[in-house]
Motif scaffolding. Structure first.
Motif, PDB file in Angstrom:
ATOM      1  N   PHE A 149      37.165  42.517  95.337  1.00  0.00           N
ATOM      2  CA  PHE A 149      37.689  41.857  96.533  1.00  0.00           C
ATOM      3  C   PHE A 149      37.393  42.631  97.819  1.00  0.00           C
ATOM      4  O   PHE A 149      37.315  42.028  98.892  1.00  0.00           O
ATOM      5  CB  PHE A 149      39.203  41.657  96.401  1.00  0.00           C
ATOM      6  N   HIS A 150      37.207  43.935  97.702  1.00  0.00           N
ATOM      7  CA  HIS A 150      36.978  44.757  98.895  1.00  0.00           C
ATOM      8  C   HIS A 150      35.512  45.144  99.082  1.00  0.00           C
ATOM      9  O   HIS A 150      35.175  45.786 100.079  1.00  0.00           O
ATOM     10  CB  HIS A 150      37.853  46.015  98.849  1.00  0.00           C
ATOM     11  N   LEU A 151      34.661  44.760  98.145  1.00  0.00           N
ATOM     12  CA  LEU A 151      33.233  44.889  98.393  1.00  0.00           C
ATOM     13  C   LEU A 151      32.834  43.901  99.481  1.00  0.00           C
ATOM     14  O   LEU A 151      33.375  42.792  99.570  1.00  0.00           O
ATOM     15  CB  LEU A 151      32.436  44.575  97.117  1.00  0.00           C
ATOM     16  N   SER A 152      31.882  44.262 100.301  1.00  0.00           N
ATOM     17  CA  SER A 152      31.401  43.331 101.320  1.00  0.00           C
ATOM     18  C   SER A 152      30.651  42.190 100.639  1.00  0.00           C
ATOM     19  O   SER A 152      30.118  42.354  99.533  1.00  0.00           O
ATOM     20  CB  SER A 152      30.470  44.048 102.295  1.00  0.00           C
ATOM     21  N   PRO A 153      30.602  41.011 101.261  1.00  0.00           N
ATOM     22  CA  PRO A 153      29.842  39.898 100.675  1.00  0.00           C
ATOM     23  C   PRO A 153      28.388  40.272 100.394  1.00  0.00           C
ATOM     24  O   PRO A 153      27.812  39.806  99.394  1.00  0.00           O
ATOM     25  CB  PRO A 153      29.949  38.811 101.742  1.00  0.00           C
ATOM     26  N   SER A 171      27.240  43.267  99.579  1.00  0.00           N
ATOM     27  CA  SER A 171      27.200  44.112  98.382  1.00  0.00           C
ATOM     28  C   SER A 171      27.399  43.274  97.131  1.00  0.00           C
ATOM     29  O   SER A 171      26.738  43.500  96.106  1.00  0.00           O
ATOM     30  CB  SER A 171      28.276  45.199  98.469  1.00  0.00           C
ATOM     31  N   ARG A 172      28.294  42.318  97.180  1.00  0.00           N
ATOM     32  CA  ARG A 172      28.517  41.453  96.012  1.00  0.00           C
ATOM     33  C   ARG A 172      27.262  40.650  95.691  1.00  0.00           C
ATOM     34  O   ARG A 172      26.896  40.488  94.521  1.00  0.00           O
ATOM     35  CB  ARG A 172      29.704  40.520  96.275  1.00  0.00           C
ATOM     36  N   GLN A 173      26.615  40.149  96.742  1.00  0.00           N
ATOM     37  CA  GLN A 173      25.395  39.365  96.523  1.00  0.00           C
ATOM     38  C   GLN A 173      24.319  40.211  95.860  1.00  0.00           C
ATOM     39  O   GLN A 173      23.624  39.749  94.949  1.00  0.00           O
ATOM     40  CB  GLN A 173      24.895  38.804  97.854  1.00  0.00           C
ATOM     41  N   ASN A 174      24.186  41.452  96.310  1.00  0.00           N
ATOM     42  CA  ASN A 174      23.188  42.354  95.725  1.00  0.00           C
ATOM     43  C   ASN A 174      23.481  42.660  94.259  1.00  0.00           C
ATOM     44  O   ASN A 174      22.561  42.958  93.486  1.00  0.00           O
ATOM     45  CB  ASN A 174      23.134  43.661  96.522  1.00  0.00           C
TER      46      ASN A 174
END
Length: 368
Positions: free
Chosen positions: A90-94, A96-99
Motif C-alpha cells: 500500500f505504501h509503494l509508489s504506483p 514501483s508497483r507497476q515495475n
C-alpha cells in the motif's frame, strides 16, 4: 515480519523529521503555538541557532507523536513489506508497483481482504491504510463489513478513484486529510460514521446522490474543487458537520450548463452544521449562475447556516421571488476587474420544511 518504513517519524539518513512526521505535525491543531512558545523561551540566550534547530525537530516529533495518539494511528505500519523492498504493497509508489507487476486490482483485493479478516486486536491494526497510495478503491454494488469495530483508516492517503456507489458499507471510514481525485457514492448506504475532515477532493464531480447516512457525516474544513457537488435525495440519520468546508467551483468555458451545489429532496433527521462555508471559483470567462439548492428538504433538528453573507441582487427586469426562496451567497473573493461577466450565487430553500431551529446569524439581506 519486516516492518514497512512509511510510518517512521525520523529519517536517520538525513537526521531530519520524515515526510510522514512532517505531515502528522502539520495536522496537529496546536503545532505552531507549541513551537512558538518553546522557541520564545530561548530568545534571550546568545547562541540559540542550533538550540532552536534541535528544539524545532524535537517539537515536531512531539507534535507528530501526540497527533498520532489522538487519532489512534499505529506507531508502525501493520503490513508486511514487499519482498526486497522497504515498503508494503500500500505504501509503494504506483510506479514501483507497476515495475514489480503489481496491478491496482491486486492492491484493491489485498485491501478488502485485510478489512474483512479483521477479528482481533492484531488484525484490527491491519485496517489502517494511512498515507497509502491507492489508485482505485472500487467497491460498487458490494457489501463491506468485518467483525471488528475499529475504523478503516485512510488518513492522508492519496486516492485516484473512490467508488462506493450502490454499496452497503458497514465500517467506519476515516478519510481525514486524504487527497481524492474522483469520488462516487451514489446510492451508498453508510451504516456507520464516515469522515472526510480536512480532506482535499479534486474531482470532476462529487456525487452522494441518494446516499443514506445512518451515522454521522463529517466534512468539516474539507477542501473541494469540482464542477458539481451533489447530495440530492439523501437521508442523514445523525449529525452532519459541513462547517468550514471550502468549495471551489471549476468553471469550464466549454460547459453550457449551470454548475450546482445540490441537497434537493434530502432529509436531515439530526443537526446540520452548514456554517462558515466558502464558495469560490476558477477563472470565470462566461456568464453563469451557480446555485446551492435545498429544495424540498426536511430539517427535523437544528440547522446552522451562520456566518454567511446572503444578498439579493437580481436583475431589475427579473421578477423578485420570495426573499427566503432565493438568496445570493456573497462572493467576496471575486475581483470584478478580473472577470468580464458577473457570476451569481444563490441558495434556494423553496418548499423546505424546518421542524426545529434555523440559525441564520450575521446575514446581510441587501435588496430585500
Amino acid at each position: 515480519m519486516t516492518e514497512c518504513k512509511h510510518f517512521d517519524l525520523w529519517d536517520s539518513g538525513s537526521e531530519t523529521v520524515s515526510d510522514w512526521g512532517e505531515k502528522l505535525d502539520q495536522a496537529h491543531d496546536d503545532h505552531l503555538r507549541i513551537r512558538d512558545e518553546s522557541i520564545n523561551n530561548l530568545l534571550e540566550r546568545e547562541d540559540i541557532d542550533q538550540e532552536c534547530l534541535n528544539l524545532n525537530k524535537e517539537q515536531k516529533l512531539w507534535s507528530a507523536e501526540e497527533y498520532r495518539e489522538q487519532v489512534g494511528l499505529p506507531i508502525t505500519c501493520p503490513h508486511e513489506t514487499v519482498d526486497g523492498k522497504d515498503y508494503c504493497i500500500f505504501h509503494l509508489s504506483p510506479e514501483s508497483r507497476q515495475n514489480l507487476g503489481i496491478t491496482k486490482e491486486d492492491v484493491l483485493n489485498e485491501l478488502v481482504n485485510k478489512i474483512k479478516k479483521s477479528t482481533g486486536e492484531d488484525e484490527d491494526k491491519k485496517k489502517c491504510f494511512a498515507g497509502a497510495f491507492l489508485e482505485d478503491i472500487s467497491i460498487k454494488y458490494r457489501g463491506l463489513s468485518s467483525e471488528s469495530n475499529k475504523p478503516v483508516q485512510f488518513h492522508f492517503a492519496k486516492i485516484d478513484n473512490l467508488d462506493l456507489s450502490h454499496s452497503v458499507i458497514d465500517e467506519r471510514f476515516v478519510f481525514n486529510g486524504s487527497e481524492i481525485n474522483e469520488i462516487n457514492c451514489e446510492s451508498t448506504q453508510f451504516k456507520k460514521s464516515v469522515s472526510f475532515k480536512k480532506a482535499e477532493l479534486n474531482c470532476q464531480s462529487v456525487l452522494f446522490d441518494r446516499a443514506t447516512f445512518e451515522d454521522r457525516l463529517d466534512m468539516s474544513n474539507t477542501k473541494i474543487n469540482t464542477k458539481e457537488l451533489n447530495f440530492k435525495e439523501c437521508s442523514f440519520r445523525k449529525r452532519v458537520n459541513l462547517s468550514g468546508m471550502n468549495v471551489e467551483i471549476d468553471l469550464d468555458s466549454k460547459d453550457d450548463i449551470d454548475t450546482r451545489v445540490q441537497y434537493n429532496n434530502s432529509v436531515f433527521h439530526d443537526e446540520l452544521h452548514h456554517n462558515n462555508i466558502t464558495f469560490s471559483f476558477e477563472d470565470p470567462d462566461k456568464l453563469t449562475e451557480i446555485y446551492a439548492e435545498f429544495k424540498h428538504c426536511r430539517f427535523s433538528s437544528r440547522a446552522n447556516f451562520s456566518d454567511c453573507d446572503f444578498q439579493s441582487t437580481l436583475d431589475d427586469n427579473t421578477t423578485d421571488p420570495s426573499p427566503y426562496d432565493l438568496l445570493e451567497v456573497s462572493t467576496d473573493d471575486l475581483s470584478k476587474e478580473d472577470s468580464e461577466h458577473e457570476i451569481e450565487w444563490y441558495v434556494d430553500f423553496s418548499k423546505s420544511e424546518f421542524e426545529s431551529g434555523l440559525l441564520l446569524n450575521d446575514l446581510d439581506l441587501l435588496g430585500i
